[in-house]
Design a protein around this motif. Structure first.
Motif, PDB file in Angstrom:
ATOM      1  N   GLY A  44       9.730  24.709  -0.310  1.00 46.17           N
ATOM      2  CA  GLY A  44       9.450  23.814  -1.423  1.00 46.17           C
ATOM      3  C   GLY A  44      10.403  23.947  -2.580  1.00 46.17           C
ATOM      4  N   SER A 144       3.984  15.929  -4.161  1.00 44.89           N
ATOM      5  CA  SER A 144       2.969  15.804  -3.114  1.00 44.89           C
ATOM      6  C   SER A 144       3.104  16.899  -2.064  1.00 44.89           C
ATOM      7  CB  SER A 144       3.094  14.448  -2.409  1.00 44.89           C
ATOM      8  OG  SER A 144       3.034  13.414  -3.307  1.00 44.89           O
ATOM      9  N   ILE A 145       4.327  17.127  -1.606  1.00 37.60           N
ATOM     10  CA  ILE A 145       4.478  18.105  -0.531  1.00 37.60           C
ATOM     11  C   ILE A 145       4.201  19.518  -1.045  1.00 37.60           C
ATOM     12  CG2 ILE A 145       6.975  18.532  -0.727  1.00 37.60           C
ATOM     13  CD1 ILE A 145       5.056  18.120   2.550  1.00 37.60           C
ATOM     14  N   PHE A 146       4.441  19.761  -2.339  1.00 35.24           N
ATOM     15  CA  PHE A 146       4.106  21.055  -2.918  1.00 35.24           C
ATOM     16  C   PHE A 146       2.600  21.290  -2.894  1.00 35.24           C
ATOM     17  CE2 PHE A 146       7.852  22.378  -5.832  1.00 35.24           C
ATOM     18  CZ  PHE A 146       8.649  22.473  -4.714  1.00 35.24           C
ATOM     19  N   LEU A 147       1.847  20.196  -3.027  1.00 38.86           N
ATOM     20  CA  LEU A 147       0.394  20.325  -3.017  1.00 38.86           C
ATOM     21  C   LEU A 147      -0.157  20.284  -1.604  1.00 38.86           C
ATOM     22  CD1 LEU A 147      -0.462  17.915  -5.941  1.00 38.86           C
ATOM     23  CD2 LEU A 147      -0.189  20.365  -6.038  1.00 38.86           C
ATOM     24  N   GLY A 148       0.723  20.131  -0.614  1.00 40.07           N
ATOM     25  CA  GLY A 148       0.277  20.021   0.760  1.00 40.07           C
ATOM     26  C   GLY A 148      -0.213  18.636   1.110  1.00 40.07           C
ATOM     27  N   HIS A 149       0.209  17.661   0.326  1.00 40.40           N
ATOM     28  CA  HIS A 149      -0.231  16.284   0.509  1.00 40.40           C
ATOM     29  C   HIS A 149       0.903  15.551   1.228  1.00 40.40           C
ATOM     30  CE1 HIS A 149      -1.353  12.273  -0.353  1.00 40.40           C
ATOM     31  NE2 HIS A 149      -2.003  12.464  -1.484  1.00 40.40           N
ATOM     32  N   SER A 150       0.993  15.708   2.562  1.00 36.34           N
ATOM     33  CA  SER A 150       2.213  15.205   3.219  1.00 36.34           C
ATOM     34  C   SER A 150       2.261  13.694   3.306  1.00 36.34           C
ATOM     35  CB  SER A 150       2.417  15.843   4.579  1.00 36.34           C
ATOM     36  OG  SER A 150       1.232  16.345   5.081  1.00 36.34           O
ATOM     37  N   TYR A 153       4.220  12.545   0.380  1.00 35.73           N
ATOM     38  CA  TYR A 153       5.636  12.831   0.572  1.00 35.73           C
ATOM     39  C   TYR A 153       6.301  11.745   1.400  1.00 35.73           C
ATOM     40  CZ  TYR A 153       9.568  15.337   2.721  1.00 35.73           C
ATOM     41  OH  TYR A 153      10.780  15.711   3.203  1.00 35.73           O
ATOM     42  N   ARG A 224      -5.955  20.073  -8.431  1.00 33.62           N
ATOM     43  CA  ARG A 224      -4.804  20.975  -8.464  1.00 33.62           C
ATOM     44  C   ARG A 224      -3.951  20.797  -9.716  1.00 33.62           C
ATOM     45  NH1 ARG A 224      -2.565  23.216  -3.947  1.00 33.62           N
ATOM     46  NH2 ARG A 224      -1.339  24.367  -5.454  1.00 33.62           N
TER      47      ARG A 224
END
Lengths: 415, 177
Positions: A44, A144-150, A153, A224
């Motif tokens: 990340g 988004s990808i940092f939050l695991g929200h692919s 992304y 988050r």
């Protein structure tokens, strides 16, 4: 009644304990601290290392270690002609190239006293806003990808592609456009460009509503990001924070308003501001800015005047072949004199509002074909101080959320 | 801002005149010279290195609350290094101006007092100026390398006597030899 006297040491002990409790459980340095290295190859974090000293899982001290891709643009430009530095300044910020070239070219134009025709100024504005939308989508995708929200992304990178395709249509290059040249722009827009642009903008508008459902109103994302990394306006002011990060803290500073360049003084737009200053507000401000950019592009397309796209001071140097190319296909072939451009002695400062904030350009010229000194400050380099002072007090799990919400782009700080 | 417009801006801009007037009055004992540029948006202030802190405090009082850049310009022929500090403000009245502080240091031993206690935003910029030019900021809380490798040796990179070594075709950098 006799009161028991408390010794001074006990008082100190008590006050220290109180301090510890008040300050989110932070102990004094040197006690049970663990040094944690995040990056530089973390999926990340990009090529940046964050050194975090943690007590339990609370970060006590944080030190951003930038400088893994330092390109020495300032030094390289001292050995190059003015015109050859244009592709260099767009390298640091590959997502947001046009505002950077505009800033550099504006400084050169100020040095030389070049006048830019109105059509060229509008074309620059349109392209700068297209790249701003693309840059904000990139930032949202990374958050988004940092939050695991692919999904976020992939959606963001898909939507960004639309704007890149439009810019490709206008400039002929995919990401590093080098479209802005001293005195004007490299080529005119193609005939079907306004229709395609309108189509693209309508698509983005439609998508923004879906974005609201999947991202902004998503309970996980809210949980988050809300109340995480709160940046107060007075702190943002003294740390010189810039861009959407500043505006999310309630300071309505934008170079496009403060010192209008190109065609911004002829266009009506608003500066989105949020009051909370937390990570969620920073994401929200970016979405609102995309809306404003769409409105700016629409107005600019409506108002764009006909006429030349290059300054007459340059077009009068054209040879017959260049004149023929210019009149037939509206492309500018630069005269050879531009390769050895010699601005007069002096200094020029220019600043622009790039996607991530204010970029500053300072050129010192000694009358030779190369800049004597070129100072280039990017918005990410000014925002990197936040890593040091915003993260301490938060948990390790909040580091990616804060990192993503700052829209920090390591190569841009490295230059 | 276009050059043709800017020449008219400078005559029209009453805000700039007022700001220059205030600056001249407030800073008259501290600074050497004060002048705006052609566009009327950047104000250059020349000052001697020992008075830089007084100047910074006065500017902070006026509302210039953050630093946009701290850097140097190397002049080997004059044996001096010029420190350039770009100062700005987010206040509505001052946001359109940049104040550029200029001061000359001895090139052999460039030392200047830090401004991190006046403007905390200058912390990272001063670290960069130190590693690139060797300008030592006295009293800086954390003067370390920022962009260069930790084991970097040799001349300060942004000085004029540092030459860029270009790689020949086929030549590989040492660790991969």
């Amino acid at each position: 009644m006799e009161v028991e006297k408390v010794s001074e040491e006990t008082l100190k002990e008590i006050s220290r304990e109180m301090f510890v409790v008040r300050d989110t459980g932070v102990k004094e340095e040197g006690e049970r601290l663990l040094e944690l290295q995040i990056g530089p190859a973390h999926p990340g974090s990009g090529h940046m290392r964050i050194l975090a000293w943690v007590d339990g899982d609370i970060v006590v001290r944080c030190d951003p270690d930038i400088g893994f891709v330092h390109r020495t643009i300032e030094k390289l430009s001292e050995n190059r002609a003015y015109i050859k530095t244009i592709p260099l300044v767009e390298r640091p910020s590959l997502l947001d190239t046009t505002p950077m070239t505009i800033g550099y070219v504006n400084a050169v134009e100020k040095l030389m006293g070049l006048e830019v025709p109105p059509r060229a100024r509008y074309l620059r504005t349109i392209l700068a806003e297209i790249t701003r939308i693309a840059s904000h989508f990139y930032g949202i995708g990374i958050l988004s990808i940092f939050l695991g929200h692919s999904t976020g992304y992939m959606w963001a990178f898909g939507d960004r592609e639309i704007m890149i395709e439009l810019a490709t249509m206008l400039t002929g290059a995919r990401i590093t456009y080098a479209y802005v040249i001293p005195g004007g722009v490299r080529r005119d827009m193609p005939q079907n460009f306004p229709d395609q642009l309108e189509k693209g903008l309508r698509y983005i508008e439609r998508r923004l509503k879906e974005w609201e459902k999947i991202f902004l109103m998503n309970p996980v994302v809210e949980r988050r990001l809300r109340d995480i990394g709160i940046l107060k306006p007075e702190i943002a002011r003294i740390y010189g924070v810039t861009g959407p990060n500043l505006r999310a803290s309630g300071v309505d500073f934008d170079v496009r308003m403060a010192e209008p360049y190109e065609a911004y003084d002829e266009i009506d737009f608003m500066i989105p501001v949020a009051e909370e200053g937390d990570a969620y507000a920073r994401g929200l401000v970016r979405f609102k800015e995309i809306e404003q950019s769409i409105s700016i592009i629409r107005q600019a397309l409506k108002k764009i005047p006909d006429g030349e796209i290059i300054s007459p001071q340059i077009s009068r140097l054209f040879n017959p072949l260049m004149k023929k190319i210019y009149s037939e296909s509206r492309r500018v072939k630069l005269p050879s004199l531009m390769a050895t451009l010699k601005p007069p002695k002096g200094e020029a400062v220019a600043r622009v509002e790039a996607g991530r904030g204010e970029a500053l350009f300072h050129i010192v010229s000694d009358g030779s074909p190369n800049p004597y000194r070129f100072r280039f400050v990017t918005p990410s380099f000014r925002n990197v101080i936040l890593f040091k002072y915003l993260i301490p007090g938060h948990r390790i799990a909040d580091i990616p959320a804060i990192y993503g919400s700052l829209d920090y782009f390591p190569p841009e700080a490295d230059r | 801002m276009q050059p043709t417009q800017s020449s008219s801006v400078i005559s029209k801009d009453s805000d700039l005149e007022m700001l220059l007037h205030i600056l001249e009055n407030k800073l008259q004992n501290i600074i050497i010279r004060l002048y705006p540029d052609k566009s009327g948006r950047a104000i250059y202030i020349e000052v001697s290195p020992d008075k830089i802190k007084d100047l910074a405090l006065k500017l902070l009082e006026l509302g210039f609350e953050h630093v946009k850049s701290v850097t140097g310009v190397d002049y080997p022929s004059e044996n001096s290094i010029e420190v350039l500090i770009h100062v700005g403000s987010y206040l509505r009245t001052l946001r359109k101006y940049i104040v550029i502080i200029k001061t000359r240091l001895d090139r052999n031993n460039p030392r200047i007092s830090t401004l991190t206690d006046v403007w905390p935003s200058s912390e990272f910029h001063e670290r960069e100026a130190w590693e690139m030019f060797g300008i030592y900021f006295e009293g800086h809380p954390d003067l370390r390398r920022l962009l260069l490798p930790e084991d970097f040796e040799g001349v300060w990179p942004l000085r004029k006597d540092f030459h860029i070594r270009t790689r020949k075709p086929g030549e590989v950098e040492p660790p991969w030899k």
